[in-house]
Design a protein around this motif. Sequence first.
Motif, PDB file in Angstrom:
ATOM      1  N   GLU A  76      41.443  47.239  28.081  1.00 18.68           N
ATOM      2  CA  GLU A  76      40.835  46.576  28.760  1.00 18.68           C
ATOM      3  C   GLU A  76      41.503  44.967  28.184  1.00 18.68           C
ATOM      4  O   GLU A  76      41.956  44.234  28.556  1.00 18.68           O
ATOM      5  CB  GLU A  76      38.692  46.237  28.714  1.00 18.68           C
ATOM      6  CG  GLU A  76      38.419  47.133  29.929  1.00 18.68           C
ATOM      7  CD  GLU A  76      36.732  46.236  29.932  1.00 18.68           C
ATOM      8  OE1 GLU A  76      36.052  46.755  30.537  1.00 18.68           O
ATOM      9  OE2 GLU A  76      36.400  46.000  28.880  1.00 18.68           O
ATOM     10  N   SER A  83      36.065  47.159  36.811  1.00 16.10           N
ATOM     11  CA  SER A  83      35.856  47.575  35.743  1.00 16.10           C
ATOM     12  C   SER A  83      34.887  48.562  35.836  1.00 16.10           C
ATOM     13  O   SER A  83      34.086  48.077  36.956  1.00 16.10           O
ATOM     14  CB  SER A  83      35.736  47.052  34.132  1.00 16.10           C
ATOM     15  OG  SER A  83      35.852  47.858  33.362  1.00 16.10           O
ATOM     16  N   THR A 109      33.081  43.340  28.360  1.00 14.99           N
ATOM     17  CA  THR A 109      33.993  42.929  29.627  1.00 14.99           C
ATOM     18  C   THR A 109      35.194  42.104  30.091  1.00 14.99           C
ATOM     19  O   THR A 109      36.276  42.261  29.589  1.00 14.99           O
ATOM     20  CB  THR A 109      34.096  44.400  31.072  1.00 14.99           C
ATOM     21  OG1 THR A 109      33.517  45.531  30.692  1.00 14.99           O
ATOM     22  CG2 THR A 109      35.392  43.802  32.368  1.00 14.99           C
ATOM     23  N   LEU A 126      39.164  41.266  28.296  1.00 14.53           N
ATOM     24  CA  LEU A 126      39.846  41.009  29.751  1.00 14.53           C
ATOM     25  C   LEU A 126      40.550  39.424  30.047  1.00 14.53           C
ATOM     26  O   LEU A 126      41.204  39.445  30.323  1.00 14.53           O
ATOM     27  CB  LEU A 126      39.507  41.184  31.317  1.00 14.53           C
ATOM     28  CG  LEU A 126      39.178  42.588  31.979  1.00 14.53           C
ATOM     29  CD1 LEU A 126      38.713  42.724  32.839  1.00 14.53           C
ATOM     30  CD2 LEU A 126      40.615  43.296  31.210  1.00 14.53           C
TER      31      LEU A 126
END
Length: 323
Positions: free
Chosen positions: A65, A84, A111, A115
Amino acid sequence: MEYVNLGRTGLKISKLGMGCMTFGSPTWAPWVLDEERSRPILEKAVDLGINFFDLADMYSLGASEEVVGRVLKNVPRHKLVYGSKLYNPMSGDVNDRGLSRKHIFDSIDGTLKRLNTDYLDLYSLHRFDYETPLEETLDALNDVVRQGKVRYLGASSMHAWQFMKAIGMQRANGWAQFVCMQNHYNLIYREEEREMLPLCMSEGIGITPWSPLARGRLAARPEPDSTRSQTDKTASALYDRTKETDDAVVAAVRNVAERHGRPAAQIAYAYVARRPGITAPIVGISKLHQFDDAIASLEVKLTAEDIAEMEAPYEPKRVAGHV
Protein backbone atom coordinates in the motif's frame (compact mmCIF):
# COMPACT_ATOMS: atom_id res chain seq x y z
CA MET A 1 -9.14 0.10 -22.28
CA GLU A 2 -12.72 -0.95 -21.63
CA TYR A 3 -14.55 0.28 -18.54
CA VAL A 4 -17.43 -1.57 -16.94
CA ASN A 5 -19.76 -1.04 -14.01
CA LEU A 6 -18.84 -2.89 -10.85
CA GLY A 7 -21.95 -4.99 -10.39
CA ARG A 8 -25.08 -2.85 -10.11
CA THR A 9 -23.14 0.17 -8.86
CA GLY A 10 -22.34 3.27 -10.88
CA LEU A 11 -18.61 2.78 -10.27
CA LYS A 12 -16.65 2.27 -13.49
CA ILE A 13 -13.55 0.10 -13.35
CA SER A 14 -11.13 -1.02 -16.03
CA LYS A 15 -11.83 -4.42 -17.58
CA LEU A 16 -8.50 -5.52 -16.07
CA GLY A 17 -7.67 -4.96 -12.41
CA MET A 18 -4.05 -4.49 -11.35
CA GLY A 19 -3.08 -6.99 -8.67
CA CYS A 20 -0.61 -5.36 -6.27
CA MET A 21 0.72 -8.29 -4.26
CA THR A 22 3.83 -8.15 -6.48
CA PHE A 23 4.75 -4.70 -5.17
CA GLY A 24 6.19 -3.92 -1.75
CA SER A 25 9.15 -5.46 0.03
CA PRO A 26 11.30 -8.45 -1.05
CA THR A 27 11.82 -9.22 2.64
CA TRP A 28 8.16 -10.36 2.75
CA ALA A 29 8.64 -12.71 -0.22
CA PRO A 30 11.70 -12.95 -2.50
CA TRP A 31 9.63 -12.47 -5.67
CA VAL A 32 8.15 -9.14 -4.54
CA LEU A 33 9.43 -5.99 -6.29
CA ASP A 34 10.68 -3.02 -4.30
CA GLU A 35 9.54 0.53 -5.04
CA GLU A 36 12.17 1.22 -7.71
CA ARG A 37 11.24 -1.89 -9.68
CA SER A 38 7.50 -1.44 -9.06
CA ARG A 39 7.37 2.14 -10.32
CA PRO A 40 7.60 1.51 -14.10
CA ILE A 41 4.95 -1.22 -13.90
CA LEU A 42 2.48 0.89 -11.93
CA GLU A 43 3.06 3.89 -14.18
CA LYS A 44 2.57 1.73 -17.27
CA ALA A 45 -0.71 0.45 -15.85
CA VAL A 46 -1.99 4.01 -15.56
CA ASP A 47 -0.76 4.83 -19.08
CA LEU A 48 -2.71 1.84 -20.41
CA GLY A 49 -5.91 3.06 -18.78
CA ILE A 50 -6.03 0.63 -15.86
CA ASN A 51 -7.74 2.44 -13.00
CA PHE A 52 -8.53 -0.41 -10.59
CA PHE A 53 -5.72 -1.32 -8.20
CA ASP A 54 -6.31 -4.33 -5.97
CA LEU A 55 -4.39 -4.32 -2.69
CA ALA A 56 -4.52 -5.87 0.78
CA ASP A 57 -2.99 -4.73 4.04
CA MET A 58 -1.21 -8.09 4.35
CA TYR A 59 0.73 -7.67 1.10
CA SER A 60 4.28 -7.06 2.32
CA LEU A 61 2.62 -6.22 5.67
CA GLY A 62 1.55 -2.80 4.44
CA ALA A 63 4.53 -1.99 2.24
CA SER A 64 2.51 -2.70 -0.91
CA GLU A 65 0.00 0.00 0.00
CA GLU A 66 2.84 2.38 0.80
CA VAL A 67 4.58 1.77 -2.52
CA VAL A 68 1.40 2.18 -4.56
CA GLY A 69 0.47 5.31 -2.64
CA ARG A 70 3.85 6.93 -3.27
CA VAL A 71 4.17 5.93 -6.92
CA LEU A 72 0.67 7.10 -7.85
CA LYS A 73 0.53 10.14 -5.59
CA ASN A 74 0.51 12.59 -8.51
CA VAL A 75 -2.33 10.84 -10.36
CA PRO A 76 -5.60 12.73 -9.70
CA ARG A 77 -7.46 10.74 -7.07
CA HIS A 78 -10.71 10.61 -9.04
CA LYS A 79 -8.90 8.68 -11.77
CA LEU A 80 -7.95 5.87 -9.38
CA VAL A 81 -10.09 3.11 -7.91
CA TYR A 82 -8.27 1.79 -4.87
CA GLY A 83 -9.43 -1.51 -3.43
CA SER A 84 -7.88 -3.09 -0.36
CA LYS A 85 -8.67 -6.02 1.89
CA LEU A 86 -8.33 -7.02 5.54
CA TYR A 87 -8.42 -10.14 7.69
CA ASN A 88 -4.94 -11.67 7.77
CA PRO A 89 -2.49 -11.09 10.64
CA MET A 90 -0.50 -7.88 10.46
CA SER A 91 1.65 -8.70 13.49
CA GLY A 92 1.89 -11.23 16.29
CA ASP A 93 -0.72 -9.42 18.38
CA VAL A 94 -3.97 -11.33 18.93
CA ASN A 95 -6.13 -8.35 17.93
CA ASP A 96 -4.10 -7.35 14.88
CA ARG A 97 -6.03 -9.74 12.65
CA GLY A 98 -9.51 -10.99 11.85
CA LEU A 99 -12.74 -9.06 11.34
CA SER A 100 -13.54 -7.72 14.79
CA ARG A 101 -14.86 -4.18 15.16
CA LYS A 102 -11.53 -3.20 16.72
CA HIS A 103 -9.46 -4.58 13.89
CA ILE A 104 -11.68 -3.16 11.16
CA PHE A 105 -11.44 0.35 12.61
CA ASP A 106 -7.68 0.05 13.10
CA SER A 107 -7.14 -1.49 9.68
CA ILE A 108 -9.02 1.06 7.61
CA ASP A 109 -7.09 3.90 9.25
CA GLY A 110 -3.80 2.11 8.62
CA THR A 111 -4.63 1.48 4.96
CA LEU A 112 -5.70 5.09 4.36
CA LYS A 113 -2.50 6.37 5.93
CA ARG A 114 -0.29 4.05 3.89
CA LEU A 115 -2.07 4.89 0.63
CA ASN A 116 -2.05 8.60 1.54
CA THR A 117 -5.72 8.98 0.73
CA ASP A 118 -8.84 10.14 2.55
CA TYR A 119 -11.02 7.28 1.39
CA LEU A 120 -10.95 3.81 -0.10
CA ASP A 121 -13.11 3.02 -3.11
CA LEU A 122 -13.57 -0.67 -2.28
CA TYR A 123 -12.94 -2.36 1.06
CA SER A 124 -13.16 -6.15 1.09
CA LEU A 125 -13.05 -9.01 3.54
CA HIS A 126 -10.04 -11.09 2.54
CA ARG A 127 -11.54 -14.24 4.04
CA PHE A 128 -14.40 -15.30 6.32
CA ASP A 129 -13.74 -14.96 10.05
CA TYR A 130 -15.08 -17.93 11.99
CA GLU A 131 -14.10 -16.38 15.35
CA THR A 132 -16.06 -13.11 15.10
CA PRO A 133 -19.86 -12.79 15.00
CA LEU A 134 -20.90 -11.86 11.50
CA GLU A 135 -23.19 -9.13 12.84
CA GLU A 136 -20.21 -7.42 14.50
CA THR A 137 -18.23 -7.42 11.26
CA LEU A 138 -21.07 -6.13 9.10
CA ASP A 139 -22.07 -3.41 11.58
CA ALA A 140 -18.49 -2.15 11.71
CA LEU A 141 -18.19 -2.17 7.91
CA ASN A 142 -21.40 -0.16 7.67
CA ASP A 143 -19.91 2.40 10.06
CA VAL A 144 -16.74 2.93 8.03
CA VAL A 145 -18.92 3.50 4.96
CA ARG A 146 -21.16 6.00 6.78
CA GLN A 147 -18.04 7.77 8.09
CA GLY A 148 -16.95 8.37 4.50
CA LYS A 149 -13.78 6.30 4.76
CA VAL A 150 -15.05 3.66 2.33
CA ARG A 151 -17.24 4.00 -0.76
CA TYR A 152 -18.14 0.34 -1.50
CA LEU A 153 -17.81 -3.02 0.24
CA GLY A 154 -16.67 -6.36 -1.13
CA ALA A 155 -15.55 -9.81 -0.08
CA SER A 156 -13.11 -12.43 -1.27
CA SER A 157 -13.05 -16.23 -1.32
CA MET A 158 -15.69 -17.79 0.92
CA HIS A 159 -18.60 -20.21 0.60
CA ALA A 160 -21.68 -18.99 -1.23
CA TRP A 161 -23.91 -19.61 1.79
CA GLN A 162 -21.65 -17.40 3.92
CA PHE A 163 -21.75 -14.59 1.38
CA MET A 164 -25.53 -14.75 0.97
CA LYS A 165 -26.05 -14.91 4.73
CA ALA A 166 -24.02 -11.72 5.09
CA ILE A 167 -25.94 -9.97 2.30
CA GLY A 168 -29.21 -10.99 3.95
CA MET A 169 -28.12 -9.48 7.26
CA GLN A 170 -27.07 -6.27 5.54
CA ARG A 171 -30.43 -5.95 3.86
CA ALA A 172 -32.37 -6.74 7.02
CA ASN A 173 -30.51 -4.07 9.00
CA GLY A 174 -30.24 -1.39 6.34
CA TRP A 175 -26.45 -1.68 6.32
CA ALA A 176 -24.19 -0.93 3.36
CA GLN A 177 -24.15 -4.03 1.18
CA PHE A 178 -21.44 -6.01 -0.56
CA VAL A 179 -21.21 -5.13 -4.24
CA CYS A 180 -18.22 -7.25 -5.27
CA MET A 181 -16.85 -10.78 -4.89
CA GLN A 182 -13.18 -11.51 -5.60
CA ASN A 183 -12.90 -15.26 -5.94
CA HIS A 184 -10.53 -17.93 -7.20
CA TYR A 185 -11.45 -18.70 -10.81
CA ASN A 186 -9.59 -19.88 -13.89
CA LEU A 187 -9.65 -22.75 -16.40
CA ILE A 188 -8.10 -25.22 -13.97
CA TYR A 189 -10.21 -24.13 -10.99
CA ARG A 190 -13.88 -23.75 -11.93
CA GLU A 191 -15.62 -24.82 -8.73
CA GLU A 192 -17.03 -21.30 -8.36
CA GLU A 193 -19.35 -22.05 -11.28
CA ARG A 194 -21.43 -24.30 -9.02
CA GLU A 195 -22.79 -21.70 -6.58
CA MET A 196 -20.82 -18.47 -6.19
CA LEU A 197 -20.95 -17.24 -9.78
CA PRO A 198 -24.70 -17.92 -10.18
CA LEU A 199 -25.34 -16.23 -6.83
CA CYS A 200 -23.41 -13.12 -7.85
CA MET A 201 -25.15 -12.90 -11.22
CA SER A 202 -28.54 -13.29 -9.56
CA GLU A 203 -27.85 -10.58 -7.00
CA GLY A 204 -26.02 -8.14 -9.28
CA ILE A 205 -22.67 -8.57 -7.54
CA GLY A 206 -19.51 -7.63 -9.46
CA ILE A 207 -16.98 -10.47 -9.88
CA THR A 208 -13.23 -9.77 -10.00
CA PRO A 209 -11.47 -13.16 -10.04
CA TRP A 210 -7.95 -13.66 -8.75
CA SER A 211 -5.32 -15.87 -10.37
CA PRO A 212 -6.81 -15.98 -13.89
CA LEU A 213 -3.60 -17.66 -15.15
CA ALA A 214 -3.40 -20.05 -12.16
CA ARG A 215 -0.11 -18.54 -11.01
CA GLY A 216 1.26 -18.74 -14.55
CA ARG A 217 0.42 -22.37 -15.20
CA LEU A 218 -2.10 -21.50 -17.90
CA ALA A 219 0.44 -19.35 -19.70
CA ALA A 220 1.99 -22.65 -20.84
CA ARG A 221 5.42 -21.08 -20.50
CA PRO A 222 6.84 -22.75 -17.41
CA GLU A 223 9.76 -21.06 -15.75
CA PRO A 224 10.94 -23.76 -13.33
CA ASP A 225 13.95 -21.76 -12.23
CA SER A 226 12.13 -18.53 -11.45
CA THR A 227 12.25 -17.26 -7.89
CA ARG A 228 8.49 -17.28 -7.57
CA SER A 229 8.02 -20.79 -8.93
CA GLN A 230 10.48 -22.05 -6.33
CA THR A 231 9.15 -20.08 -3.36
CA ASP A 232 5.41 -19.47 -3.87
CA LYS A 233 3.93 -21.92 -1.38
CA THR A 234 0.39 -20.74 -2.11
CA ALA A 235 0.73 -21.75 -5.75
CA SER A 236 1.97 -25.19 -4.73
CA ALA A 237 -0.89 -25.65 -2.29
CA LEU A 238 -3.48 -24.62 -4.87
CA TYR A 239 -2.32 -26.56 -7.88
CA ASP A 240 0.40 -29.17 -7.30
CA ARG A 241 -1.98 -31.91 -6.15
CA THR A 242 -4.02 -31.80 -9.39
CA LYS A 243 -1.17 -31.28 -11.83
CA GLU A 244 -1.89 -34.38 -13.92
CA THR A 245 -5.46 -33.41 -14.80
CA ASP A 246 -4.56 -29.73 -15.00
CA ASP A 247 -1.90 -30.49 -17.62
CA ALA A 248 -4.67 -31.73 -19.91
CA VAL A 249 -6.43 -28.38 -19.58
CA VAL A 250 -3.17 -26.52 -20.26
CA ALA A 251 -2.66 -28.64 -23.38
CA ALA A 252 -6.15 -27.73 -24.59
CA VAL A 253 -5.42 -24.04 -24.01
CA ARG A 254 -2.22 -24.42 -26.01
CA ASN A 255 -4.15 -26.00 -28.89
CA VAL A 256 -6.67 -23.18 -28.96
CA ALA A 257 -3.85 -20.63 -28.78
CA GLU A 258 -2.16 -22.18 -31.78
CA ARG A 259 -5.37 -21.96 -33.81
CA HIS A 260 -5.69 -18.29 -32.96
CA GLY A 261 -2.01 -17.60 -33.50
CA ARG A 262 -1.75 -16.12 -30.02
CA PRO A 263 0.13 -16.91 -26.79
CA ALA A 264 -1.67 -19.22 -24.37
CA ALA A 265 -1.78 -16.47 -21.73
CA GLN A 266 -4.02 -14.35 -23.94
CA ILE A 267 -6.44 -17.23 -24.38
CA ALA A 268 -6.57 -18.00 -20.65
CA TYR A 269 -7.11 -14.33 -19.78
CA ALA A 270 -9.79 -14.00 -22.46
CA TYR A 271 -11.66 -17.02 -21.15
CA VAL A 272 -12.01 -15.53 -17.66
CA ALA A 273 -12.64 -11.95 -18.78
CA ARG A 274 -15.53 -12.93 -21.05
CA ARG A 275 -17.29 -15.52 -18.92
CA PRO A 276 -20.88 -14.58 -17.94
CA GLY A 277 -20.98 -12.30 -14.92
CA ILE A 278 -17.26 -11.55 -14.78
CA THR A 279 -16.51 -7.86 -14.26
CA ALA A 280 -12.72 -7.75 -14.41
CA PRO A 281 -10.02 -10.34 -13.72
CA ILE A 282 -7.15 -9.31 -11.46
CA VAL A 283 -3.88 -9.58 -13.36
CA GLY A 284 -0.47 -9.94 -11.75
CA ILE A 285 2.33 -8.17 -13.60
CA SER A 286 5.98 -8.38 -12.59
CA LYS A 287 7.56 -7.57 -15.98
CA LEU A 288 6.53 -4.87 -18.44
CA HIS A 289 6.17 -7.26 -21.36
CA GLN A 290 3.45 -9.15 -19.47
CA PHE A 291 1.09 -6.25 -20.12
CA ASP A 292 1.07 -7.24 -23.80
CA ASP A 293 -0.83 -10.49 -23.22
CA ALA A 294 -3.18 -8.98 -20.65
CA ILE A 295 -4.22 -6.08 -22.89
CA ALA A 296 -4.35 -8.12 -26.09
CA SER A 297 -6.61 -10.69 -24.41
CA LEU A 298 -9.47 -8.18 -24.45
CA GLU A 299 -9.50 -8.40 -28.25
CA VAL A 300 -9.68 -12.22 -28.36
CA LYS A 301 -12.99 -13.69 -29.49
CA LEU A 302 -13.28 -17.30 -28.40
CA THR A 303 -15.74 -19.53 -30.23
CA ALA A 304 -18.10 -21.97 -28.57
CA GLU A 305 -15.86 -24.73 -29.91
CA ASP A 306 -12.78 -23.11 -28.32
CA ILE A 307 -14.50 -22.92 -24.95
CA ALA A 308 -15.82 -26.48 -25.13
CA GLU A 309 -12.35 -27.82 -25.96
CA MET A 310 -10.72 -26.06 -23.02
CA GLU A 311 -13.44 -27.00 -20.56
CA ALA A 312 -13.69 -30.67 -21.57
CA PRO A 313 -10.65 -32.04 -19.63
CA TYR A 314 -11.71 -30.39 -16.34
CA GLU A 315 -12.38 -32.63 -13.35
CA PRO A 316 -14.05 -31.55 -10.07
CA LYS A 317 -11.71 -30.37 -7.34
CA ARG A 318 -11.72 -29.75 -3.64
CA VAL A 319 -12.50 -26.18 -2.63
CA ALA A 320 -9.26 -24.20 -2.79
CA GLY A 321 -8.57 -20.62 -1.83
CA HIS A 322 -11.16 -20.10 0.90
CA VAL A 323 -8.63 -20.41 3.73
